[in-house]
Structure formats: structure tokens, C-alpha cells
Design a protein around this motif. Structure first.
Motif, short mmCIF file in Angstrom:
data_model
loop_
_atom_site.label_atom_id
_atom_site.label_comp_id
_atom_site.label_asym_id
_atom_site.label_seq_id
_atom_site.Cartn_x
_atom_site.Cartn_y
_atom_site.Cartn_z
N ASP A 5 31.92 48.31 53.59
CA ASP A 5 32.33 49.72 53.48
C ASP A 5 33.72 49.87 52.85
O ASP A 5 34.59 50.54 53.39
CB ASP A 5 32.28 50.37 54.86
N HIS A 7 34.18 51.42 50.00
CA HIS A 7 34.18 52.78 49.47
C HIS A 7 35.27 52.95 48.40
O HIS A 7 36.09 53.87 48.46
CB HIS A 7 34.36 53.80 50.59
N ASP A 55 28.10 49.20 50.64
CA ASP A 55 29.01 50.30 50.35
C ASP A 55 30.35 49.81 49.80
O ASP A 55 31.42 50.27 50.22
CB ASP A 55 29.23 51.18 51.60
N ASP A 58 31.74 54.13 46.77
CA ASP A 58 31.51 55.36 47.53
C ASP A 58 30.35 56.18 46.96
O ASP A 58 29.90 57.12 47.56
CB ASP A 58 32.79 56.20 47.53
N ASN A 90 23.91 52.34 51.53
CA ASN A 90 23.37 53.67 51.22
C ASN A 90 24.20 54.40 50.18
O ASN A 90 23.67 55.12 49.32
CB ASN A 90 23.22 54.51 52.49
N HIS A 91 25.53 54.22 50.19
CA HIS A 91 26.38 54.91 49.21
C HIS A 91 26.27 54.28 47.83
O HIS A 91 26.40 55.00 46.82
CB HIS A 91 27.83 54.91 49.67
N ASP A 92 26.09 52.97 47.77
CA ASP A 92 25.99 52.32 46.46
C ASP A 92 24.61 51.69 46.26
O ASP A 92 24.46 50.63 45.65
CB ASP A 92 27.10 51.29 46.25
N ARG A 135 18.91 55.33 48.54
CA ARG A 135 19.93 55.70 49.52
C ARG A 135 19.39 55.71 50.95
O ARG A 135 20.04 55.22 51.87
CB ARG A 135 20.49 57.09 49.18
N HIS A 159 22.93 46.19 55.93
CA HIS A 159 23.58 47.49 56.05
C HIS A 159 22.68 48.31 56.97
O HIS A 159 21.55 48.65 56.61
CB HIS A 159 23.70 48.13 54.67
N HIS A 191 27.96 49.56 57.44
CA HIS A 191 27.59 50.96 57.63
C HIS A 191 28.38 51.63 58.73
O HIS A 191 28.86 52.75 58.55
CB HIS A 191 26.09 51.13 57.89
N ASN A 210 35.24 49.56 58.28
CA ASN A 210 35.67 49.73 56.88
C ASN A 210 37.10 49.23 56.70
O ASN A 210 37.84 49.02 57.66
CB ASN A 210 35.52 51.18 56.42
#
Length: 407
Positions: A5, A7, A55, A58, A90-92, A135, A159, A191, A210
Motif C-alpha cells: 500500500d 499508493h 497497491d 493509487d 485493488n487500486h493498481d 479492481r 492483497h 490492503h 501502508n
């Protein structure tokens, strides 16, 4: 080393008032600097490998600068002979990232189609994992993970929200016993943005959290986990603090304080203490004033209180992000018409007891900024209980202001 994470280039929320100042630029680059700190830590601790559990980004890159920065950091580790393993979160997720750059030879991006194993015999390491093709991965991926490779350190990567954690969106849900059942010495999870051990004992599984808090709900130290592990032996983890800026909540109860100056001095002392604890990092503080006392009457001028606390935070070496004033005068000090205060309280109680009415009133705001508020971790305008609490807080603030003006 286990991290997740990152981000990268996700801006810290709530800093618009800083404009284009040098401090704002520093804070907005915090995710990159935290990533640099991670690479420094991998090198300084002579870690055998870096596992990034989703992730890294972001979302889709605004331009190639985000990807180029990350490639440069991976190249530093390539020069040191350190392999890197990463999975999409999920973000990337693969479907979310439309640009790409070649990764250095030391980097292994695990498959998004099915669980994949990468074995490095020279290190005695086998890494198993699967990234997100899209995602929203809603199925449990763990049952398909490969069997452990005998005689090697086996590390899983996933994740996931892990079943039972309702504070995070449910992606790739699994049970702790699913993770331990793989028999791996260690499972690197991503995550969840808090460091947390999911499985202890011979088959340890943990969230590293993170690298950098991005909004007021991601408070306190952030970083990665240094993992010591040998084949067939329980892993041990050591938290490493790698963040650049830190969100802190400072709560001050005004009970027993005689006037506003005492309150401002108390806030200054509390913020200064947080700055000492976080040094050399910049502290971004939210201040909550609460309780009943004679000082409440001097705290009704919102603009003055905000300015005084901005100066207090600045003198302590911090940045003030938000002020919440939930103070009230002592009951015996109230001089407002009791029928008026009773009417205010009755209206607040009626509203707080009617979640549907509150959601109806909040609907225009939900349509306009609801998603952004949720993504920033600030407020869910669909949460009737949370809105009812806000109605009660509004009642207390209004009564406090009425009492202060009456006196």
C-alpha cells in the motif's frame, strides 16, 4: 522486507489551505519519500528480498513520472542484487493501469490469472502469490495457492481484507485458517493500512500497513516489516517506521480550565509532545476540544479559535488540519432562555432519531462529494448513525455558542 500500500503519488488529503507553499509540496511528495525510505531500509538491513503486497500505485498514473520514479527505486535494488516481488492490488489492478514501463530484471510481478510460484534456489526462497486482474476481486484466492516447496523458505503474497474485518472494502476475502493452512513460513498481506498479525505461530501472516498515512484516519507511525525466517521455523517480524509526515489527533478536555488562554496553552503543549515523538517528521494535527467548563464561553468565535490554534501548532512545529469544538459551558452558567435551549435540544433529538430524514437532507451533498469524502476517510454520508451523531454534536456547538453570546 514486507511492505504494501505505497499508493505512490496519492496526495495527502486536507492540505488545500496550504496552497503552493514549500510545506505543501513536501507533504504532497510524502508517498515518494516514504518509498525512498523503504529502499534505504532494504539496503541498510541487507534484506534478501523485498515483497510488495499490492497497491504500489493509487490508481492509473496521471503521466509516466509516477512509473518512472518507481522504476528508479527498483533499479537501486537491482544494483544491490536484491530481488523484488510484487502483486497488483485493488487500486493498481491490471484493469486500472493503462500505462506501463519496463521493470528491472530483479523484479518479479506475479500473475493475475492464477497463483504463481517463483523459486530462487540461490536464496533458498519460494514466493507464491496472485495479483488482481480487476479492481473488485470477490472470491477467495487462497485455496488455489501452490503447496510449499520443501527445504526452502516459502512466502505467500496476497492483497486481501480477510473475513471479519468490516473496516475495509471486502476484496479477496479469506479466513486466517486458509492462510495458515498453506503451510508457508510467512504470508505477506496488503490492503489493510494498519500493521496487524493475522496468524501467529509456525505459519505467520501479517499486514505491514501502508508506508505513509494519507488522511486524518490513517494516524500514527507507518512503515514496513522486517521479517526474519528460516525453513520450517516460525518467522519473526520487526516493525520499521518509514513515514515522512504523520497525522495525529490531539484531544483536550477543557474541564477545570478557567479561560481560553489556558486551553490554547494546553493544545500547544499537547501538539509539541506529538512533534517530539514524531521527530523529524512533520506532524499534521487535528485538534478536538471537548468537555464542559468556564473556558467554553471564550471559544465561541470559530475564526479566532482556528487562528489561535494554527499559531499554537506552528509554534510547536506542526500543521493544523482541522479543529473540532465540542465544548459547552457548565450547566450552572447557562443564561439562555431555557425554553429556547429545550427547543434546540428537542429539534436535534427529533432529527437524530430519524435516520431517513437525515439521509434525505444529506442526499444532495452525497451526490456531489459523497464518494470523495469516503475515499478520503472523512465521512460516509450514507451512514445514518454517523449523521445522527453529527446532529447531536451540532446541538452541543449551537448551545455553547448561544451561552457564550448570552454571557
Amino acid at each position: 522486507m514486507h511492505a504494501a500500500d505505497l499508493h505512490l503519488d496519492s496526495p495527502l488529503r486536507g492540505l488545500a489551505r496550504l496552497g503552493d507553499s514549500e510545506l505543501a509540496a513536501t507533504l504532497r511528495g510524502a508517498t515518494r519519500r516514504a518509498c525512498e525510505n523503504l529502499v534505504d531500509a532494504v539496503i541498510d538491513h541487507r534484506a534478501d528480498a523485498l515483497l510488495l503486497a499490492g497497491d504500489v500505485y493509487d490508481g492509473d498514473w496521471k503521466d509516466y513520472a509516477t512509473g518512472a520514479f518507481f522504476v528508479r527505486q527498483l533499479s537501486r535494488l537491482h544494483d544491490e542484487g536484491v530481488p523484488v516481488f510484487l502483486i497488483n492490488g485493488n487500486h493498481d489492478a491490471e484493469s486500472e493501469i493503462t500505462r506501463s514501463l519496463r521493470l528491472p530484471p530483479n523484479t518479479h510481478r506475479l500473475s493475475v490469472e492464477e497463483p504463481e510460484s517463483v523459486v530462487l534456489d540461490d536464496l533458498g526462497l519460494a514466493v507464491h502469490g496472485q495479483g488482481f486482474a480487476r479492481r473488485a476481486v470477490l472470491e477467495n484466492l487462497v485455496p488455489a495457492y501452490p503447496d510449499r516447496v520443501p527445504g526452502l523458505v516459502n512466502a505467500g503474497m496476497l492483497h486481501t481484507s480477510v473475513q471479519g474485518d468490516d473496516r475495509h472494502d471486502t476484496y479477496a476475502p479469506c479466513r486466517p485458517e486458509d492462510l495458515s493452512g498453506c503451510g508457508y513460513e510467512y504470508f505477506a498481506l496488503g490492503h489493510v493500512h494498519e500493521q496487524r498479525v493475522v496468524c501467529d505461530g509456525p505459519h505467520r501472516a501479517a499486514f505491514s500497513g501502508n508506508l505513509q498515512g494519507r488522511h486524518p484516519q490513517e494516524r500514527g507511525p507507518k512503515g514496513a516489516l522486517l521479517v526474519d525466517v528460516e525453513p520450517g521455523r516460525p518467522a519473526t517480524t520487526t516493525p520499521l517506521v518509514l513515514d515522512v509526515a504523520r497525522w495525529e489527533l490531539v484531544e483536550v478536555d477543557i474541564g477545570g480550565m478557567g479561560d481560553a488562554d489556558e486551553v490554547f496553552d494546553a493544545v500547544t503543549a499537547a501538539v509539541r509532545e506529538r512533534c517530539v515523538q514524531a521527530a523529524p517528521r512533520t506532524v499534521v494535527a487535528q485538534v478536538t476540544l471537548s468537555g464542559a467548563g468556564p473556558a467554553a464561553g471564550g471559544l465561541t468565535d470559530t475564526e479566532r479559535v482556528r487562528t489561535e490554534l494554527e499559531l499554537a501548532a506552528e509554534s510547536a512545529g506542526a500543521v493544523l488540519e482541522k479543529v473540532r469544538n465540542r465544548t459547552r459551558p457548565p450547566a450552572e452558567a447557562l443564561t439562555v432562555d431555557p425554553e429556547l435551549t429545550a427547543a434546540v435540544s428537542a429539534a436535534a433529538a427529533e432529527l437524530a432519531g430519524d435516520p431517513e430524514r437525515i439521509r434525505e437532507l444529506a442526499a444532495p451533498l452525497e451526490r456531489e462529494v459523497g464518494r470523495r469524502l469516503r475515499e478520503a476517510g472523512l465521512l460516509d454520508l450514507r451512514d445514518g448513525d454517523r449523521l445522527a451523531t453529527l446532529a447531536r454534536r451540532a446541538e452541543q456547538e449551537l448551545l455553547s455558542r448561544m451561552a457564550g453570546e448570552a454571557s
